[in-house]
Scaffold this active site. Structure first.
Site, mmCIF file in Angstrom:
data_model
loop_
_atom_site.group_PDB
_atom_site.id
_atom_site.type_symbol
_atom_site.label_atom_id
_atom_site.label_comp_id
_atom_site.label_asym_id
_atom_site.label_seq_id
_atom_site.Cartn_x
_atom_site.Cartn_y
_atom_site.Cartn_z
ATOM 1 N N HIS A 44 -7.576 -5.642 -0.935
ATOM 2 C CA HIS A 44 -6.340 -4.855 -0.873
ATOM 3 C C HIS A 44 -5.192 -5.720 -0.343
ATOM 4 O O HIS A 44 -4.098 -5.758 -0.917
ATOM 5 C CB HIS A 44 -6.577 -3.651 0.042
ATOM 6 C CG HIS A 44 -5.497 -2.610 0.009
ATOM 7 N ND1 HIS A 44 -4.799 -2.272 -1.131
ATOM 8 C CD2 HIS A 44 -5.010 -1.809 1.001
ATOM 9 C CE1 HIS A 44 -3.930 -1.316 -0.853
ATOM 10 N NE2 HIS A 44 -4.034 -1.032 0.431
ATOM 11 N N ASP A 86 13.198 3.165 -9.767
ATOM 12 C CA ASP A 86 13.595 3.199 -8.361
ATOM 13 C C ASP A 86 14.493 2.046 -7.934
ATOM 14 O O ASP A 86 15.019 2.063 -6.816
ATOM 15 C CB ASP A 86 12.340 3.237 -7.475
ATOM 16 C CG ASP A 86 11.530 4.505 -7.682
ATOM 17 O OD1 ASP A 86 12.140 5.540 -7.994
ATOM 18 O OD2 ASP A 86 10.294 4.460 -7.544
ATOM 19 N N ASP A 113 -0.039 -4.064 -4.058
ATOM 20 C CA ASP A 113 -1.183 -3.160 -4.239
ATOM 21 C C ASP A 113 -0.825 -1.740 -3.797
ATOM 22 O O ASP A 113 -1.391 -1.207 -2.826
ATOM 23 C CB ASP A 113 -2.419 -3.649 -3.487
ATOM 24 C CG ASP A 113 -3.715 -3.217 -4.190
ATOM 25 O OD1 ASP A 113 -3.674 -3.013 -5.412
ATOM 26 O OD2 ASP A 113 -4.751 -3.093 -3.520
ATOM 27 N N ARG A 151 5.867 8.792 -7.030
ATOM 28 C CA ARG A 151 5.278 7.486 -6.702
ATOM 29 C C ARG A 151 6.313 6.406 -7.009
ATOM 30 O O ARG A 151 7.403 6.698 -7.512
ATOM 31 C CB ARG A 151 4.020 7.242 -7.533
ATOM 32 C CG ARG A 151 4.266 7.353 -9.041
ATOM 33 C CD ARG A 151 3.134 6.792 -9.858
ATOM 34 N NE ARG A 151 3.291 7.062 -11.274
ATOM 35 C CZ ARG A 151 4.093 6.385 -12.099
ATOM 36 N NH1 ARG A 151 4.841 5.385 -11.625
ATOM 37 N NH2 ARG A 151 4.175 6.689 -13.383
ATOM 38 N N SER A 166 0.832 -1.195 0.000
ATOM 39 C CA SER A 166 0.000 0.000 0.000
ATOM 40 C C SER A 166 0.877 1.260 0.000
ATOM 41 O O SER A 166 1.670 1.459 -0.922
ATOM 42 C CB SER A 166 -0.968 -0.032 1.189
ATOM 43 O OG SER A 166 -1.968 0.936 1.034
#
Length: 494
Positions: free
Chosen positions: A277, A211, A192, A206, A166
């Site tokens: 989720h 990354d 997720d 984000r 998350s």
């Protein structure tokens, strides 16, 4: 549909309320990296607590930056890889139980590694927009921790694997982008990744493929409600997996709340709300616990195309393994992969594309019969499988669809196709025979199934089946026909 909307509303409501209250701070929450790079290097009082997982009664041992003795005390081995688990937004300020389940699964299956839990509860247990803002701070602290390991015990950042759930997925992304130098950390897995205040943002704001050396993500709850989804829908990795389309997950319907209450008590209500989720977490744990049942996903444009079975192709790296054992491959563009899963562990299913060539002898009349199929395999059989045709049968046409099985039936050796007729259907069919004359003697018109072609996704094997009796190839309501293996004279691609 109303129940599904209610489910997503329950989980999003607190996000929306807090987001509205702090809308004025949104730009601040998603500010540029330069605003966050002034912190003193290796500051002693980091907000993030780094807990090395151990098999002791305590369960973990805290490692402090700039205190080398804590590495020795906790048993950190600089010659082994490091997997760091990063949790998400916290409503109750408590580390969730899945964290320790994942840590235990990592150690039990891959004992030769260090497993650290990045505990950023003090920053995550805030109003959602503030927690979003804090993801950058936490990402920076994780980057500092890795840099300290490099300088103090010559640990290579390429041996770091961040697993973020998350908001923790974006924390991991920021950690990868904040780390100094040209070399990147080894891998980031986003479970997720959070959607609100991240969907549609630039890659620097984000999780993104830039990354780490390799980035993968699992999207399990992208169902939108009031313009928001709990999980981010857009691709954010080299490989983005969308189990069951990524919008929702089997077994997470609001009607399953009673099952969750029976298992978790009153906390079962919360389990139902976050079921889809958190499914991303359990899919990843499943990949660790069931090495013999690794789930395969396939590159496809969208779930509708996938549901026709048109994407079960593994050539040129078009498929990959979901979870820990993924094949790491850097791609110039994010690749979206789809798969079906069961409602519980082990989640793996076996994917098959079926192509059925059907001729409808009633000219100009579209019919929508219900078919079932039974398969005989070398290992076991599968019976009464519903065929998900999404269009009526007309003329002379080939229909393609996806079938999934919970078990491995081996090589398919025979197929039985049944038209699930009812008395109503038979009356309609008799009416057709009376009103519409047929041209071939007195034979009843029907459906002619010329061939059934099958492709198994997991093995990439192809099969062709023809009618067992060439003298009786017509199919009518309530009838079942048997198809046996035959040569494909057309050599069509499937």
């Amino acid at each position: 549909m109303k129940s599904l909307q209610l489910l997503s509303f329950l989980l999003l409501s607190c996000i929306i309320i807090s987001a509205n209250a702090y809308e004025g701070k949104k730009k601040e929450a998603l500010g540029s990296q330069s605003e966050h790079t002034t912190a003193k290097k290796y500051q002693r009082n980091l907000e993030t607590k780094f807990r090395l997982y151990t098999d002791t009664a305590e369960g973990s041992c805290r490692v402090f930056v700039n205190q080398l003795e804590t590495l020795d005390k906790c048993g950190f081995n600089a010659s082994l890889p490091l997997v760091m688990i990063v949790h998400g937004w916290s409503v109750d300020g408590i580390l969730e139980s899945w964290i320790w389940k994942m840590a235990a699964a990592l150690k039990s299956q891959h004992n030769q590694m260090n497993v650290i839990v990045a505990d950023w509860l003090t920053l995550a247990h805030q109003h959602y927009p503030i927690a979003v803002q804090n993801t950058r701070t936490t990402g920076q602290e994780i980057a500092q921790f890795v840099e300290w390991l490099e300088e103090s015990v010559q640990f290579s950042r390429s041996n770091v694997h961040l697993i973020g759930y998350s908001l923790g997925a974006h924390v991991s992304g920021f950690a990868g982008s904040f780390i100094n130098g040209t070399k990147k950390i080894g891998r980031i897995t986003g479970l997720d990744p959070a959607g609100p205040l991240f969907e549609g943002m630039s890659p620097t704001d984000r999780l993104s493929p830039d990354d780490a050396n390799f980035v993968d993500a699992i999207h399990t709850f992208t169902k939108q409600h009031m313009g928001l989804s709990v999980g981010i829908k857009q691709p954010v990795a080299h490989f983005d997996f969308y189990p069951n389309g990524g919008t929702f997950q089997p077994g997470c319907h609001i009607l399953h709340v009673y099952n969750h209450i029976a298992q978790y008590g009153i906390n079962g209500i919360a389990q139902t709300v976050k079921c889809a989720h958190e499914r991303s977490v359990h899919l990843f744990i499943d990949s660790l616990l069931h090495k013999d049942k690794q789930s395969t996903a396939y590159w496809c444009n969208d779930i509708n195309t996938f549901n026709k079975g048109l994407c079960l192709n593994c050539r040129k790296n078009r498929c990959n393994t979901l979870g820990y054992n993924i094949r790491e491959e850097r791609l110039p563009k994010s690749r979206r992969l789809f798969l079906k899963t069961r409602a519980r562990m082990p989640f793996k299913v076996y994917h098959y594309q079926f192509k059925i060539h059907i001729v409808n002898e009633i000219e100009g009349k579209q019919i929508e019969p219900a078919f079932t199929m039974s398969l005989a395999g070398t290992k076991e059989d599968a019976k009464k499988l519903h065929i998900p045709l999404v269009e009526g049968i007309t003329g002379n046409k080939t229909y393609s669809f996806l079938i999934t099985l919970d078990t491995d039936i081996g090589d398919i050796i025979m197929v039985k196709l049944k038209w699930e007729g009812t008395p109503v259907w038979e009356n309609i069919w008799d009416t057709f025979q009376t009103i519409i004359p047929w041209r071939k003697g007195t034979r009843r018109p029907g459906l002619i199934v010329k061939a059934i072609r099958v492709k198994a996704g997991e093995t990439q094997h192809k099969y062709t089946f023809c009618p067992q009796s060439i003298d009786n190839i017509h199919l009518h309501p309530s009838q079942e026909k048997t198809f046996v293996s035959c040569e494909d004279h057309f050599q069509r691609n499937i």
